[in-house]
Scaffold this active site. Structure first.
Site, PDB file in Angstrom:
ATOM      1  N   ALA A 265      -1.869  -2.719  -2.129  1.00  0.00           N
ATOM      2  CA  ALA A 265      -2.339  -3.698  -1.151  1.00  0.00           C
ATOM      3  C   ALA A 265      -2.772  -5.052  -1.699  1.00  0.00           C
ATOM      4  O   ALA A 265      -2.630  -6.061  -1.003  1.00  0.00           O
ATOM      5  CB  ALA A 265      -3.491  -3.095  -0.352  1.00  0.00           C
ATOM      6  N   ALA A 266      -3.344  -5.118  -2.902  1.00  0.00           N
ATOM      7  CA  ALA A 266      -3.880  -6.399  -3.388  1.00  0.00           C
ATOM      8  C   ALA A 266      -2.756  -7.431  -3.533  1.00  0.00           C
ATOM      9  O   ALA A 266      -1.627  -7.058  -3.856  1.00  0.00           O
ATOM     10  CB  ALA A 266      -4.571  -6.186  -4.730  1.00  0.00           C
ATOM     11  N   PRO A 267      -3.040  -8.699  -3.263  1.00  0.00           N
ATOM     12  CA  PRO A 267      -4.354  -9.274  -2.964  1.00  0.00           C
ATOM     13  C   PRO A 267      -4.793  -9.135  -1.511  1.00  0.00           C
ATOM     14  O   PRO A 267      -5.919  -9.463  -1.181  1.00  0.00           O
ATOM     15  CB  PRO A 267      -4.164 -10.748  -3.325  1.00  0.00           C
ATOM     16  CG  PRO A 267      -2.719 -11.011  -3.051  1.00  0.00           C
ATOM     17  CD  PRO A 267      -2.008  -9.740  -3.448  1.00  0.00           C
ATOM     18  N   GLY A 268      -3.899  -8.686  -0.607  1.00  0.00           N
ATOM     19  CA  GLY A 268      -4.337  -8.383   0.740  1.00  0.00           C
ATOM     20  C   GLY A 268      -3.668  -9.157   1.864  1.00  0.00           C
ATOM     21  O   GLY A 268      -3.998  -8.944   3.032  1.00  0.00           O
ATOM     22  N   LYS A 270      -0.513  -9.004   3.046  1.00  0.00           N
ATOM     23  CA  LYS A 270       0.262  -8.112   3.910  1.00  0.00           C
ATOM     24  C   LYS A 270      -0.664  -7.164   4.671  1.00  0.00           C
ATOM     25  O   LYS A 270      -0.442  -6.871   5.851  1.00  0.00           O
ATOM     26  CB  LYS A 270       1.285  -7.318   3.087  1.00  0.00           C
ATOM     27  CG  LYS A 270       2.370  -8.167   2.434  1.00  0.00           C
ATOM     28  CD  LYS A 270       3.375  -7.286   1.695  1.00  0.00           C
ATOM     29  CE  LYS A 270       4.412  -8.124   0.966  1.00  0.00           C
ATOM     30  NZ  LYS A 270       3.818  -8.868  -0.176  1.00  0.00           N
ATOM     31  N   GLU A 288      -5.320   0.327  -3.778  1.00  0.00           N
ATOM     32  CA  GLU A 288      -5.152  -0.548  -4.928  1.00  0.00           C
ATOM     33  C   GLU A 288      -5.709   0.151  -6.154  1.00  0.00           C
ATOM     34  O   GLU A 288      -6.879   0.527  -6.179  1.00  0.00           O
ATOM     35  CB  GLU A 288      -5.849  -1.887  -4.714  1.00  0.00           C
ATOM     36  CG  GLU A 288      -5.753  -2.816  -5.918  1.00  0.00           C
ATOM     37  CD  GLU A 288      -4.314  -2.986  -6.424  1.00  0.00           C
ATOM     38  OE1 GLU A 288      -4.097  -2.772  -7.639  1.00  0.00           O
ATOM     39  OE2 GLU A 288      -3.423  -3.302  -5.609  1.00  0.00           O
ATOM     40  N   ASP A 315      -4.884   5.255  -6.897  1.00  0.00           N
ATOM     41  CA  ASP A 315      -3.441   5.210  -7.132  1.00  0.00           C
ATOM     42  C   ASP A 315      -2.725   5.958  -6.014  1.00  0.00           C
ATOM     43  O   ASP A 315      -2.959   7.154  -5.797  1.00  0.00           O
ATOM     44  CB  ASP A 315      -3.134   5.855  -8.485  1.00  0.00           C
ATOM     45  CG  ASP A 315      -1.693   5.654  -8.915  1.00  0.00           C
ATOM     46  OD1 ASP A 315      -0.840   5.350  -8.062  1.00  0.00           O
ATOM     47  OD2 ASP A 315      -1.414   5.821 -10.119  1.00  0.00           O
ATOM     48  N   ASP A 333       5.267  -2.111  -1.367  1.00  0.00           N
ATOM     49  CA  ASP A 333       5.656  -3.359  -2.021  1.00  0.00           C
ATOM     50  C   ASP A 333       5.246  -3.242  -3.488  1.00  0.00           C
ATOM     51  O   ASP A 333       4.327  -3.907  -3.949  1.00  0.00           O
ATOM     52  CB  ASP A 333       4.968  -4.549  -1.347  1.00  0.00           C
ATOM     53  CG  ASP A 333       5.481  -5.879  -1.858  1.00  0.00           C
ATOM     54  OD1 ASP A 333       6.702  -6.092  -1.830  1.00  0.00           O
ATOM     55  OD2 ASP A 333       4.661  -6.704  -2.305  1.00  0.00           O
ATOM     56  N   CYS A 391       9.967  -8.765  -4.316  1.00  0.00           N
ATOM     57  CA  CYS A 391      10.217 -10.205  -4.444  1.00  0.00           C
ATOM     58  C   CYS A 391      11.183 -10.411  -5.609  1.00  0.00           C
ATOM     59  O   CYS A 391      10.980 -11.260  -6.469  1.00  0.00           O
ATOM     60  CB  CYS A 391       8.909 -10.969  -4.649  1.00  0.00           C
ATOM     61  SG  CYS A 391       7.864 -10.333  -5.974  1.00  0.00           S
TER      62      CYS A 391
END
Length: 541
Positions: A265-268, A270, A288, A315, A333, A391
């Protein structure tokens, strides 16, 4: 000198791939962040010429008693912080930042009191300046910009995308404020207006993403200084980065949505978008693994007022079936090469030439991890929709990972297949690479995945695929028959009607897209998708 040591330590961690420029910005102490990061970026930009000057002058050799290598103490991947004060930078890194300020800063001086390191550099001041003059002659320009690295694409080629955070402010209200004198007096232009026609005050909706706005690239500073940004009403987020949450919840108007998971999730950004798309009502669990990135995530969720998100410092690969009970939608992601990110400064840490063998090895390692994440996600009985994104521009991390996932035991036993184009941003023209699907069991399915190309699409390079459960193999999730997907795929998914709906959806500031009637008939509600109230993100659960 402590300031220079922090900058040099950041250079060391970037070189060792222990952090990224974006992450380093988050980890540096706030009171020093701007100054340290500015020096890091400037040193990276001119690192090639600075290294040549150091090599020719042999500064490190002549001053080896002063520039001593730090002792090897730990393999910790922690970025430099005040808590890591005992760490010492490498001789080259500390020399780079000192020589940069002596030769290329506005003051052309080292901003530190007298000391062994500063004195050592000043002893070679005349020779260093002479070699820099030769570099200017070679570059054919007296301007220092001619000596620096340049990115793959200029910042003026990609808009500054800003998402309206509907957890705090209504989309229409945000538009009103932005167009007011107090909000910046920006001028709203039609959604089809190209960036080349923008003025510094222009902005427009950014289809096919709801609540996303595109501004002139030069507007970044003004937007960051605005009250809307400071209070969390506006979030800087690239168009491509907004795609995974939209695809994950594309069918939320007609299908039962239970708990939603963001696995990395980080940095947050999405995660906060998922929260907003769900009207801050349903449970989103954000994982995270890194403690430092987890703290960044929590700060982001707090600022964005995501009260339906439970942030967990853990994790995802270690999560059990019991912990995932009731989860129906899952966003993946995972770490990737980042080769598609061209609108940030990470190109500064890339090598001038890529070693094909090294790149191949790295991509193979990343792909193995990415596939492991997807298979783990497919193993949970209640999950019926998984979005995988990177990405990256490399097929090794994109189409080939998807094909490997479809061929896996987990996909076969779980009955997972690629969602049809109608459910994966149908109005977006650029799809997967056909050549990667040729000759496989998924031949012709390149239309079911999305790609972004920076120079042509005005956003970062990106890839998105969506897996949906198609058989009765689920123990508790929503079940969809394979023939239903085929029927969906046979419908008109690229016509004017669908594209118009996407544009209207984005321009209108959100709301669920209307699904075709055939889909409403074929959706089935399953068990195990109860919706529960979420704890606040600040609780850190």
């Amino acid at each position: 000198m402590d300031f220079y040591k922090k900058a040099a330590l950041t250079l060391d961690d970037l070189a060792a791939k222990k952090t990224s420029i974006k992450a380093a910005n988050a980890y540096l102490p706030e009171k020093e962040r701007k100054r340290v990061l500015a020096l890091v970026l400037e040193t990276l930009k001119y690192q090639d010429v600075l290294r040549r000057v150091l090599s020719i002058t042999q500064l490190l050799k002549h001053e080896r008693k002063v520039f001593r290598s730090p002792p090897t103490t730990s393999s910790s991947k922690a970025p430099p912080t005040s808590a890591a004060a005992a760490r010492q930078p490498t001789p080259e890194s500390i020399a780079l930042v000192l020589v940069h300020d002596l030769l290329l800063s506005k003051s052309q001086a080292i901003a530190a009191g007298a000391g062994p390191l500063k004195d050592a550099v000043l002893r070679h001041k005349a020779r260093l300046k002479a070699e820099l003059a030769r570099e200017r002659i070679r570059a054919g320009s007296k301007e220092k910009e001619a000596l620096g690295r340049e990115g793959k694409i200029g910042a003026d080629k990609i808009p500054r995308y800003v998402r309206v955070n509907t957890n705090i402010i209504a989309y229409d209200r945000a538009l009103e404020i932005l167009q007011s004198a107090s909000g910046g007096s920006y001028v709203l232009v039609p959604p089809t207006t190209p960036l080349s026609s923008f003025t510094p005050k222009s902005f427009r909706p950014a289809p096919p993403i709801p609540n996303l706005l595109a501004f002139h690239p030069s507007a970044s500073g003004h937007l960051i200084a605005s009250e809307l940004y400071k209070n969390g009403s506006l979030i800087l987020q690239d168009l491509a980065s907004c795609m995974p949450p939209v695809v994950l919840l594309q069918g939320r108007a007609t299908e039962k949505v239970g708990k939603v998971v963001d696995a990395t999730a980080a940095p947050g950004n999405k995660t906060s978008f998922l929260s907003a798309l769900l009207d801050n009502q349903r449970t989103v669990i954000a994982f995270e693994r890194s403690h430092r990135r987890f703290e960044t995530l929590r700060a982001m969720l707090s600022k964005a007022r995501c009260t339906n998100v439970r942030a967990r410092n853990g994790d995802f690969l270690e999560v059990t079936k019991e912990e995932m009970e009731g989860v129906t939608h899952l966003l993946l992601d995972p770490s990737c090469s980042g080769s598609g990110i061209v609108n940030r400064l990470d190109f500064l840490v890339e090598q001038e030439t890529d070693d094909p063998e090294t790149l191949s090895t790295r991509l193979a390692s990343l792909a193995a991890f990415q596939l492991q994440m997807i298979k783990h996600a497919m193993s949970f009985p209640s999950v019926h929709r998984i979005v995988y994104s990177t990405c990256s521009i490399h097929a090794e991390e994109n189409e080939r990972v998807v094909l490997a996932a479809l061929s896996s035991r987990e996909a076969q036993q779980g009955g997972f297949a690629l969602a049809p184009r109608a459910e994966v941003l149908p109005a977006w023209e650029r799809r997967g690479w056909e050549k990667e699907f040729e000759g496989s069991v998924a031949a012709g399915m390149e239309e079911r995945v999305v790609r972004c190309e920076p120079e042509e699409d005005g956003t970062n390079g990106f890839f998105v695929a969506c897996f949906v459960r198609t058989s009765a193999a689920s123990a508790g999730g929503v079940k969809r028959k394979a023939e239903d997907l085929d029927a969906d795929a046979d419908e008109d998914v690229g016509g004017e009607g669908e594209e118009g709906a996407a544009a209207a959806w984005a321009a209108g500031g959100g709301g669920g897209r209307k699904k075709k009637k055939v889909k409403k008939k074929k959706k089935k509600k399953g068990k195990g998708t109860a919706v529960g109230d979420a704890a606040a993100a600040g609780e850190g659960e």
